[in-house]
Design an enzyme around this catalytic site. Structure first.
Site, PDB file in Angstrom:
ATOM      1  N   HIS A 237      -0.991   2.493  -0.632  1.00 24.32           N
ATOM      2  CA  HIS A 237      -0.155   2.143  -1.784  1.00 24.32           C
ATOM      3  C   HIS A 237       0.754   3.323  -2.136  1.00 24.32           C
ATOM      4  CE1 HIS A 237      -2.110  -1.661  -3.185  1.00 24.32           C
ATOM      5  NE2 HIS A 237      -3.116  -1.183  -2.461  1.00 24.32           N
TER       6      HIS A 237
ATOM      7  N   GLU B  47       3.250   3.474  -3.984  1.00 25.79           N
ATOM      8  CA  GLU B  47       3.757   3.449  -5.362  1.00 25.79           C
ATOM      9  C   GLU B  47       2.963   4.347  -6.292  1.00 25.79           C
ATOM     10  OE1 GLU B  47       0.958  -0.219  -5.145  1.00 25.79           O
ATOM     11  OE2 GLU B  47       2.253   0.955  -3.822  1.00 25.79           O
TER      12      GLU B  47
ATOM     13  N   CYS C 163      -0.138  -2.912   1.538  1.00 23.56           N
ATOM     14  CA  CYS C 163      -1.537  -3.305   1.649  1.00 23.56           C
ATOM     15  C   CYS C 163      -1.636  -4.724   2.210  1.00 23.56           C
ATOM     16  CB  CYS C 163      -2.228  -3.167   0.296  1.00 23.56           C
ATOM     17  SG  CYS C 163      -4.041  -3.172   0.392  1.00 23.56           S
TER      18      CYS C 163
END
Length: 602
Positions: free
Chosen positions: A525, A527, A398
């Protein structure tokens, strides 16, 4: 529908979220379909506008919901996809009731906490519990509900009242209450003290809820004397008192529950005997055991703004861990406050400056996560430059991707004033700009949020190969700024490659340096979708590159399988069967994350 409520007593931070996640995993391993709800008693509508220092990271769901980080734990443990409505807050409940009152839905009645707020809470729980979250049709068998905060908190009282009513609404045999409490050991006497838990259970009963199972947090296994006291004073059978002692990593918690027959206690309360079977946790056990045996480190420098609270980057930690276990490496995270890398710190605090640079230069890989605001931005830029110039594996997420673009423009294109309008609204070289559809007047829920599609521009780039050669992917986003599309051609002509774009081709999603061992930035993102048994591809490539295994990882990803059992050099059959052992003093909330954060460990 069966409901399992998880409450907490004595102190906050006991690990209710991990306990609720572990209960869900255990029930799923017994053949049941499971969903989860988190209740946060704060007045915010959602977690979106809160600083990470308040409650840790803001977890983002597919539907764009900005929610408490515990929902990330639920998704990772249970491998489900939740919705924004799975996170209930006081703000949401009161807003819905006030909206009804304004419409005249209450027909002129006096609107009160009881029954209107409590009924709204019950209706919300029942409605959301029936939403499928596992990709199958029809509702789940069991809904795990976590009540945030601690019994006795003023703000949670309407929820406790509602849940007491709800237990009667759904009826006996459909509601099980698991109370997580603390059994401290005082150094002066070395004895496990049960009185705090006794008082906590008494307070819970005084508010209309009776626990069926006690999950006792302690540094060691409960001795028989302590268990006997709790059974006698809390009016519970001894077999319904579970010890959750400190373990090497939180993947062991479901195994502790299984080994103490927590599932049998829940089956008895919920009348599930004959419906569910014994838990099958073979793969989970292998993963927990193998992670304990890892000893060869891979050092990752995490350069961020909120590094003194590791929960601010919880999903990043977990994604790094998942990839490290796959590559059979022991993860070591060095937390580097970005501002400590800046030249200003060299003058103001030379020791912090030298320490930060020592950690950065000793890292196998450098990661710059997401964030907001201009504090530490220059430190992140020099970290990206160091990684690029010294060919150190780099992953920017990001804001981290935007930082990489700004650094490239300054260092390679020679545009010294290249910047983001987030940091300098009047910059003459806006390489990062505010997205036109964003709001500049309202902060909550106005970013580009949730699952969005990214199309690979070539299948020969590293990112496409890591995703198994797919032509497009769906990942979760949370941002207000983007790479200026008018300057993309100039960046690409200088060697920067935008390998992923949105459906319009105007919004940059993935950036790479083709001639670098591993230099990737993602606007999304990754993750948030990483799982213990299935690592995020970009994190897997990052860790693979950091420990010299990128080629092996790419080969594995080309076979479209990066699950745990197919790890680099991994033989799951060689993993020992889980057995209870002498507990260590590793913190319960840790998941094999090491490193320093100004002396604090979480």
């Amino acid at each position: 529908m069966k409901y399992v409520l998880v409450t907490g007593g004595v102190v906050s931070g006991l690990g209710k979220g991990v306990t609720a996640s572990s209960i869900g995993l255990l029930l799923k391993a017994c053949g049941l379909r499971v969903t989860a709800i988190k209740i946060d008693p704060y007045l915010n509508t959602d977690a979106g506008t809160m600083s990470p220092f308040e409650h840790g990271e803001v977890f983002v769901l597919d539907d764009g919901g900005e929610v408490d980080l515990d929902l990330g734990n639920y998704e990772r443990f249970m491998d489900i996809k939740l919705t924004r409505d799975n996170n209930i807050t006081t703000g949401k409940i009161y807003q819905s009731v006030i909206d009804k009152e304004r419409r005249g839905d209450y027909l002129g009645k006096t609107v009160q906490v009881v029954p209107h707020i409590t009924d709204a809470i019950q209706d919300w729980i029942e409605r959301v519990a029936h939403i499928p979250v596992d990709g199958k049709t029809g509702p789940a068998d069991v809904c795990v509900i976590e009540l945030g905060g601690t019994i006795g908190d003023i703000e949670s009282m309407p929820f406790i009242q509602a849940l007491g009513q709800f237990s009667y609404r759904v009826g006996a045999g459909n509601f099980c209450l698991v109370h997580v409490s603390l059994v401290p050991v005082l150094n002066a006497v070395g004895e496990q003290k049960t009185k705090p838990t006794q008082h906590s259970v008494r307070a819970l009963r005084g508010q209309g809820l009776t626990p069926h199972i006690l999950a006792c947090r302690s540094t060691m296994v409960l001795d028989e004397n302590a268990k006997g006291k709790l059974s006698q004073f809390c009016l519970l059978p001894a077999e319904n008192i579970i010890t959750l002692y400190d373990v090497p990593n939180i993947w062991h918690i479901p195994l502790l529950l299984r080994d103490q027959n927590a599932h049998e206690a829940m089956f008895k309360v919920l009348n599930l005997h004959g419906v569910a079977h014994e838990p099958n946790l073979e793969e989970w056990t292998g993963r927990a055991e193998s992670s304990d045996l890892l000893h060869e480190p891979v050092r990752i420098a995490l350069v961020g703004k909120y590094t003194c609270l590791s929960d601010s980057y919880l999903s990043v930690q977990k994604a790094l861990l998942h990839a490290s276990v796959y590559c059979e490496k022991k993860l070591v995270v060095d937390w580097i406050p970005a501002s400590n890398l800046e030249s200003a710190t060299a003058k103001e605090n030379p020791d912090a400056y030298k320490a930060a640079w020592k950690l950065l230069k000793g890292a196998d890989g450098i990661l710059v996560p997401g964030g907001f605001g201009d504090r530490g931005v220059q430190g992140k830029i020099v970290a990206a430059r160091y990684a690029r110039e010294n060919r150190i594996p780099f992953l920017g997420i990001c804001l981290g991707m935007q930082i990489a673009v700004i650094e490239f423009a300054r260092s390679v294109l020679g545009v010294q004033d290249a910047n983001s309008t987030e940091f300098d609204p009047h910059t003459k070289s806006p390489y990062i700009i505010f997205m036109p559809e964003g709001s500049k007047t309202h902060m909550g829920g106005t970013m580009r949020l949730g699952s969005r599609r990214t199309y690979f521009q070539t299948k020969e780039c590293k990112s496409a190969k890591l995703y198994g050669g797919k032509s497009f992917i769906d990942e979760r986003h949370r941002h207000r700024y983007e790479v200026n599309p008018d300057l993309v051609a100039r960046l690409e002509n200088a060697g920067l490659s935008f390998t992923g774009k949105d459906e319009t081709g105007q919004r940059m999603e993935i950036v790479e340096l083709p001639n670098h061992p591993y230099f990737i930035g993602a606007q999304f993102h990754p993750e948030f979708k990483s799982r213990p048994g299935k690592s995020s591809p970009l994190f897997l490539g990052f860790i693979g590159a950091s420990c010299g295994q990128l080629d092996a990882v790419l080969q594995s990803c080309s076979n479209a399988d990066n699950s745990f059992s197919k790890g680099v050099g991994n033989d799951i059959s060689a993993v020992k069967t889980y057995k209870s052992r002498t507990p260590t003093k590793t913190a319960y909330r840790d998941e094999y994350i090491y490193g320093s954060c100004n002396g604090l460990h979480f």
